[in-house]
Design an enzyme around this catalytic site. Sequence first.
Site, PDB file in Angstrom:
ATOM      1  N   ARG A 111      33.577 -11.957  61.948  1.00  0.00           N
ATOM      2  CA  ARG A 111      33.007 -13.200  61.394  1.00  0.00           C
ATOM      3  C   ARG A 111      34.015 -14.330  61.506  1.00  0.00           C
ATOM      4  NH1 ARG A 111      30.018 -10.103  56.485  1.00  0.00           N
ATOM      5  NH2 ARG A 111      28.204  -9.640  57.742  1.00  0.00           N
ATOM      6  N   SER A 133      27.448 -11.409  54.587  1.00  0.00           N
ATOM      7  CA  SER A 133      27.808 -10.226  53.804  1.00  0.00           C
ATOM      8  C   SER A 133      26.678  -9.723  52.908  1.00  0.00           C
ATOM      9  CB  SER A 133      29.021 -10.546  52.938  1.00  0.00           C
ATOM     10  OG  SER A 133      28.587 -11.078  51.708  1.00  0.00           O
ATOM     11  N   ASP A 165      39.616  -1.114  49.751  1.00  0.00           N
ATOM     12  CA  ASP A 165      40.113  -1.664  51.016  1.00  0.00           C
ATOM     13  C   ASP A 165      40.119  -3.190  51.070  1.00  0.00           C
ATOM     14  OD1 ASP A 165      37.389  -1.933  50.980  1.00  0.00           O
ATOM     15  OD2 ASP A 165      37.001  -0.973  52.904  1.00  0.00           O
ATOM     16  N   HIS A 166      39.332  -3.829  50.213  1.00  0.00           N
ATOM     17  CA  HIS A 166      39.221  -5.295  50.289  1.00  0.00           C
ATOM     18  C   HIS A 166      40.277  -6.002  49.434  1.00  0.00           C
ATOM     19  CE1 HIS A 166      35.395  -4.567  52.231  1.00  0.00           C
ATOM     20  NE2 HIS A 166      35.123  -5.858  52.301  1.00  0.00           N
ATOM     21  N   ASP A 210      28.177  -2.922  51.679  1.00  0.00           N
ATOM     22  CA  ASP A 210      28.930  -3.756  52.603  1.00  0.00           C
ATOM     23  C   ASP A 210      28.085  -3.926  53.865  1.00  0.00           C
ATOM     24  OD1 ASP A 210      32.012  -4.724  53.012  1.00  0.00           O
ATOM     25  OD2 ASP A 210      30.969  -4.307  54.889  1.00  0.00           O
ATOM     26  N   ARG A 213      27.296  -9.142  49.727  1.00  0.00           N
ATOM     27  CA  ARG A 213      27.774  -9.345  48.354  1.00  0.00           C
ATOM     28  C   ARG A 213      26.644  -9.840  47.451  1.00  0.00           C
ATOM     29  NH1 ARG A 213      31.601 -14.069  50.661  1.00  0.00           N
ATOM     30  NH2 ARG A 213      32.157 -12.270  51.927  1.00  0.00           N
TER      31      ARG A 213
HETATM   32  C1  MIC Z   1      32.502  -9.256  54.543  1.00  0.00           C
HETATM   33  O1  MIC Z   1      32.911  -8.850  55.618  1.00  0.00           O
HETATM   34  O2  MIC Z   1      31.976 -10.381  54.398  1.00  0.00           O
HETATM   35  C2  MIC Z   1      32.646  -8.363  53.339  1.00  0.00           C
HETATM   36  C3  MIC Z   1      33.703  -8.942  52.486  1.00  0.00           C
HETATM   37  O3  MIC Z   1      33.047  -7.082  53.745  1.00  0.00           O
HETATM   38  C4  MIC Z   1      31.286  -8.301  52.627  1.00  0.00           C
HETATM   39  C5  MIC Z   1      31.300  -7.607  51.332  1.00  0.00           C
HETATM   40  C6  MIC Z   1      31.872  -8.419  50.205  1.00  0.00           C
HETATM   41  O4  MIC Z   1      31.670  -9.623  50.132  1.00  0.00           O
HETATM   42  O5  MIC Z   1      32.519  -7.817  49.347  1.00  0.00           O
HETATM   43  C7  MIC Z   1      30.190  -7.675  53.483  1.00  0.00           C
HETATM   44  O6  MIC Z   1      30.282  -7.679  54.684  1.00  0.00           O
HETATM   45  O7  MIC Z   1      29.169  -7.240  52.927  1.00  0.00           O
HETATM   46 FE1  SF4 Z   2      36.475  -5.627  55.540  1.00  0.00          FE
HETATM   47 FE2  SF4 Z   2      34.160  -6.938  55.762  1.00  0.00          FE
HETATM   48 FE3  SF4 Z   2      36.243  -7.571  57.287  1.00  0.00          FE
HETATM   49 FE4  SF4 Z   2      35.008  -5.307  57.694  1.00  0.00          FE
HETATM   50  S1  SF4 Z   2      34.149  -7.358  57.946  1.00  0.00           S
HETATM   51  S2  SF4 Z   2      37.217  -5.609  57.629  1.00  0.00           S
HETATM   52  S3  SF4 Z   2      34.447  -4.709  55.634  1.00  0.00           S
HETATM   53  S4  SF4 Z   2      36.111  -7.790  55.076  1.00  0.00           S
END
Ligand code: MIC
Ligand code: SF4
Length: 651
Positions: free
Chosen positions: A385, A541, A64-65, A119, A543
Amino acid sequence: MGLTLAEKILKAHTVDGAFVKGGEIGLKIDQTLTQDATGTMAYIEFEAMGIGQVRTERSVAYIDHNTLQSGFENADDHRFIASVAKKHGIYFSRPGNGICHQVHLERFGAPGKTLIGSDSHTPTGGGIGMIAIGAGGLDVAVAMGGGAYYITYPKIVRVTLTGKLSPWVAAKDVILKLLSVMSVKGGVGKIIEYAGEGVSTLSVPERATITNMGAELGATTSIFPSDEKTLAFLKAQGREDCWIPLSADPDAVYDEEIILDLSALEPMAACPHSPDNVKTISEINAEAEGGKMKIDQVCIGSCTNSSLADMLKVAHILKGRTVHPDVSLAVSPGSKQVLSMMAENGALGTILEAGARVLESACGPCIGMGQSPNSGGISLRTFNRNFEGRSGTRDAKVYLVSPEVAAASAVAGYLCDPRTLGEMPIFFMPEKFAVNDNMIAPPASPKEAGSVEILRGPNIKEYPKTAPLAENLRAECSLKVGDNITTDHIMPAGAKILPLRSNIPEISKHCFEVCDESFPSRALALGSSIVVGGSNYGQGSSREHAALAPLYLGVKAVVVKSFARIHRQNLINAGILPLEFENEADYDTVERGDILAIEDLRDQITADEGVVVKNLTKGKSFRTKCPLSGRMKDILLCGGLLDYTKANLKK
Ligand code: MIC
Ligand code: SF4
């Protein structure tokens, strides 16, 4: 003494450690999820552990990313994940099927179960009464192998909801209000449990918006009771079999209580660049030139606000109207189910007619995969975010709002309080949702699994080199940063960098580039170094790349005022020492370039009495805290969770 709702589920799943406040408990994990941006690494780690089939009740791999395929990298990663999933007993949600949290809620989540996901927004599952926690990929890999997931027994906060939301006020406003009260670090070490008469006025998608953004509070997770509303949601998905009623005991004891009157809320927005920088729409407009804040872009979607209910609200607002000529409106429905139902009931046509740019069901703009705003642009987003630069445009200003505010503003051309639109349209949700799981590929049978070939592309590199914790450490401070450093600062995402998620040497070249572009080459040249930071370091996140890139660049320790939960665990998992200043004022005494030394490091860690850091340049010493459970100590001494797990599996 009765138990809270969260405690009931935690207790039923505790397989290691004593069930006492503040202690470490190991939880049996029923379900796991991964997404592609963290999943490739998680599966590389899973493979390195040499475990055959997953040992959970259900494990799902979502794509999905990284869906923008501007080169071979993302497509190769998708193919790799698909093959690992097929081989190891994992369900594979194909690209196009939707955002992991939305799809998991629709198709797999179940009250009373435990879920960990690579995630940070995994707590979305709390909307359906699960204990759902965000974790690093390596922790998820261990859980897939049947290992326990460890957390510090958290404090439990009861958020008592009273009253009922007024027309045009949304679930988003509930969580924005809570963020303004608790701040982005107010939830650290806590589970947020919702209770009170207001709960029954909220649908599951509304609850999920609230638990989703509990991640922004820094909370371990958030949870709603499982009640008639939960049953109705599961019934609509044809999954009522997994429903059980769940709520706190009447005499449950909480560590804190916050009372929120839903009736008193009004439309709000989180202003740049933090989810807790919350103001009402009228306050923001009052500060703007001419009393109206002009906007350039509106994005509707993300795992926070992309349910069918959200999309229908948007369609009702846009019906018969046109998006303002100065505004670009992008809409990404959360799942194939949502998008198909919108197509069927005409909502999609309405949104298209109004001039929206409809994107695929994926994270998209939320993670900077396209739709970066214009220079200095003002973007309203229904996301979770708004960290600086996350949209892909460094000087853009992102405001987080409800779908109602977003749609009304897209038409008006300025930040608009939807209450000015008059009566709120009334619409009813269908009792049955269109269920078609044809985009979720089941794994091969254990018999056929042996012949499934793992397909690896040239961008997929190995896990970085690790080493047992050194006896003595002498290293330069290679970087000093301030408070609230997010993982988006440490390891930025976006369309250009995300394709490197399975290639640590390459992605490391972007480590901390938002703060200091020269950091990666400096750290690499030093060979080993120490990073110094302020409070709430590593928020955001899950990550693990924000720990793996520093590991690759030779960062041996991170000394800060305080850490965010998942990032601290990721540092430990990567074998990097997480130290906290005992006296925060010592932060001011360290500068970049100072030579820092720690003697008898292994003994100091084992003794559990804190760690003394000598600043050889300044001729001073300071004390740091490093609270670790016995298991965490062993992980650090071993050189990280991968080595620790391999060693234990051998035993
Ligand atoms: C995000 O919303 O910051 C992400 C991208 O979903 C991350 C995961 C990632 O960095 O792959 C998260 O929320 O953990
Ligand atoms: Fe995707 Fe993270 Fe954004 Fe949710 S917050 S839509 S998991 S990138």
